[in-house]
Design a protein around this motif. Structure first.
Motif, PDB file in Angstrom:
ATOM      1  N   HIS A  83      39.596  35.249  47.098  1.00 53.39           N
ATOM      2  CA  HIS A  83      40.176  35.975  48.233  1.00 53.39           C
ATOM      3  C   HIS A  83      39.718  35.426  49.585  1.00 53.39           C
ATOM      4  O   HIS A  83      39.749  36.146  50.587  1.00 53.39           O
ATOM      5  N   ASP A  87      45.478  36.832  43.129  1.00 51.16           N
ATOM      6  CA  ASP A  87      44.930  37.092  41.796  1.00 51.16           C
ATOM      7  C   ASP A  87      45.864  36.643  40.680  1.00 51.16           C
ATOM      8  O   ASP A  87      45.433  36.086  39.682  1.00 51.16           O
ATOM      9  N   HIS A 115      34.490  36.724  41.681  1.00 47.44           N
ATOM     10  CA  HIS A 115      35.658  35.964  42.141  1.00 47.44           C
ATOM     11  C   HIS A 115      36.050  36.293  43.585  1.00 47.44           C
ATOM     12  O   HIS A 115      36.810  35.572  44.210  1.00 47.44           O
TER      13      HIS A 115
HETATM   14 FE   FE2 Z   1      40.972  39.852  42.966  1.00 53.41          FE
END
Ligand code: FE2
Ligand code: FES
Lengths: 455, 171
Positions: free
Chosen positions: A223, A373, A218
């Protein structure tokens, strides 16, 4: 729910084991939403396992205390007159009131604000108002001390506690992978926690937060804006094709980028002074090359890891050992995150300053990384609550059956591969074993040994 | 300072803070950056629930851990992040309202005015997420022509555990 899945309102062993399909890497989403499974987790995972309490440096003096959790049970973690750190349930033996309402502080003893029972720093009941007059001396103080954790122990100054008297000793529980994980924090010598724990609440199941720490898949996507903002350069640390995974007994794991063996061999030939010089040539302010002694704490292979250890169930170690994050369950759909920054005591003021600066801005609720997140996790948790969306399997099948475990001459087991989901599968597989075992004897007997062949 | 001067300064300060808040609420982050001094310190320490006897440890000290401990470079990164369509915590963007109240001039030294204020930052996202942050701010405004530049913002939140998924907004 198929008939017979629950026996008498509780989950049968078979139904618990079936919640994660380890062959395909598919998780039943009820694991992320079901209230009865959550209650069972508190009993069978949190009350039974070893939970991170604090680092010794957080409690330098007699009477220093902080409040932490074992599942949803509040505990007082306090240094007593003998220097020992005690872990005491934060509930008065009289009628349940909390002894400590502050997050941390300094105490001479703990006086209950309800009727004034007074407990020593070791939990002993030392004072009861009206003991002679109202109780007519008919109250056994000895038997009404604060309830203590069944076992308290530490490794490298990291204090853990368990409510289970039959839990294995901490070092056996941690095993080589858990020890290597903590070793990552201690690799540069004795450490201290910097004052201030960042705390926030996310509407997600605690395991989504935990499995995410192994999720290097991810990083690039979730990010992307941490990268484009100029805060960090993801490509510099991600190494998608140089990933190493170590799976340990009872659910511990380390996963993420690793130093290639050939490069580590070069480093192994250098003195500590040469390593310090070498680190100066590397980009980034807080990149560190571990000293010789680190291999003793992390293992000859483990020392190559630049990834993320998780001490099962909920202690994440990150940034090469500079930060730790505790994920505390607050119901099936809520998790409290506590961020600790940990630096070596002997670090230069400049390193310390830069480390704190980086740690303040990477994670935590306002962190340039972490901001993005939480919503992913809360939306995944939300979907698990839906009747139809909750019935879909959670896909954790990346690379399933494609890799092999290498066993080194020293007995370390590791997988070297590209980005993968081995550690997430190991987490949920171990979770089913913890949940299905009624006590430590069953868990000891039935848990999977760390894999040594194909994974 | 004469009363008339004080009233005028109060008015200027308030108008500056309101205009600044309006920029944030309108998501005009670049323009907001334009109001900052180059040496700005933008800091939100960690607050803790402590007993009366331990109030000296209520806030973390400068140099320790914090939620924000930003210089101009970091604030520019935050703005760059907010401008990116891949900053998922802000896409769809939050709706925010910065209410700034109880504005008091705490001191004037040379070209700098120290201002204490209370704020309520209301932030809502998606269909049902609501966050509210209330607290106190100590700002230093530095004269720049007929306006000010924000040279310091110290933010003291009333929450200890942050009851929000993130703090992707500016205070
Ligand atoms: Fe993360
Ligand atoms: S509940 Fe603590 S003294 Fe009564």
């Amino acid at each position: 729910m198929p008939d017979g899945e629950r026996a008498n309102g509780s989950w049968s062993r078979a139904s618990l084991m079936s919640l994660f399909d380890r062959e395909r890497g598919v998780l039943d989403r009820r694991v992320l939403s079901d209230e009865s499974l959550y209650r069972l987790e508190l009993e069978r995972i949190f009350a039974r396992g070893w939970n991170f309490m604090c680092h010794e440096s957080q409690l330098p003096n007699t009477g220093d205390y902080l409040v932490n959790y074992i599942g949803e049970d509040q505990v007082i973690v306090v240094r007593d007159e003998s220097g020992r750190i005690n872990v005491l349930l934060n509930t008065c033996r009289h009628r349940g009131n909390a002894l400590c309402r502050a997050e941390q502080g300094r105490a001479k003893s703990f006086v209950c604000t309800y009727h004034g029972w007074n407990y020593g720093l070791d939990g002993r009941l030392i004072g009861v108002p009206g003991l002679k007059t109202y109780y007519r001396d008919d109250l056994d103080l000895e038997r009404h001390g604060l309830v203590k954790a069944a076992q308290v122990d530490s490794h490298l100054g990291f204090v853990f506690a368990t409510m289970a008297a039959d839990a294995p000793p901490l070092s056996d529980y941690l095993g080589d992978v858990g020890l290597a994980g903590l070793g990552m924090v201690g690799a540069f010598g004795e450490v201290e926690v910097i004052d201030g724990i960042q705390k926030n609440v996310i509407d997600c199941n605690w395991k989504i937060a935990v499995d995410n720490l192994f999720d290097w898949y991810h990083v690039t996507y979730s990010h992307a804006s941490a990268n484009s903002s100029g805060f960090t350069e993801i490509a510099r640390f991600l190494q998608p094709n140089q990933q190493m995974v170590m799976l340990g007994e009872y659910g511990h794991a380390i996963s993420g980028p690793a130093m290639p063996k050939a490069r580590q061999d070069q480093i192994d030939g250098l003195s500590d002074e040469q390593r310090v010089e070498m680190a100066k040539t590397l980009p980034g302010n807080i990149v560190r090359i571990r000293p010789k002694a680190a291999a003793g704490l992390m293992g000859a292979e483990g020392v190559r890891s630049l990834g993320h250890p998780n001490i099962f169930p909920n202690l994440w170690i990150t940034l090469g050992g500079l930060q730790m994050c505790l994920r505390l369950p607050r119901g099936p759909s809520s998790t409290e995150l506590w961020w600790y920054t940990v630096v070596p005591k002997n670090a230069s003021p400049e390193f310390r300053r830069q480390a704190i600066r980086f740690c303040n801005h990477a994670f935590g609720p306002a962190g340039l990384f972490e901001q993005d997140d939480g919503e992913n996790w809360s939306q995944s948790t939300r979907a698990a609550r839906g009747v139809s969306s909750g019935a879909i399997g959670h896909h954790l099948g990346m690379g399933v059956g494609r890799d092999r475990v290498t066993v080194s001459a020293t007995g370390e087991r590791f997988i070297e591969t590209c980005i993968n989901e081995h550690a997430q599968r190991w987490l949920y597989r171990s979770w089913t074993e913890w949940m299905a075992a009624r006590d430590w004897a069953e868990l000891r007997a039935n848990h999977s040994p760390a894999p040594t062949a194909a994974v | 300072m004469q009363l008339a001067e004080r009233v005028l300064l109060q008015h200027e300060v308030e108008q500056f803070l309101y205009a600044e808040a309006a920029l944030l609420d309108a998501r005009r982050y670049r323009d907001w950056l334009g109001l900052l001094a180059d040496d700005i310190h933008y800091w939100m320490p960690i607050r803790r629930t402590v007993t009366v006897g331990d109030l000296d440890m209520e806030f973390t000290k400068p140099g320790a851990m914090a939620y924000f401990d930003d210089d101009r470079q970091l604030l520019e990164m935050r703005v760059k992040k907010l401008e990116a369509s891949t900053a998922w915590s802000e896409n769809p963007p939050s709706r925010s309202r910065h209410l700034v109240t109880n504005v008091r001039i705490a001191g004037v030294e040379g070209d700098e005015v120290t201002v204490e204020a209370c704020f309520h930052l209301y932030r809502t996202r998606l269909n049902s997420e609501v966050d509210g942050w209330v607290g106190r701010r100590i700002d230093v405004l530095r004269r720049a022509g007929d306006s000010f530049r924000l040279a310091r913002r110290h933010i003291f939140l009333d929450q200890t555990v942050i009851l929000a998924t993130n703090m992707s907004t500016l205070f």
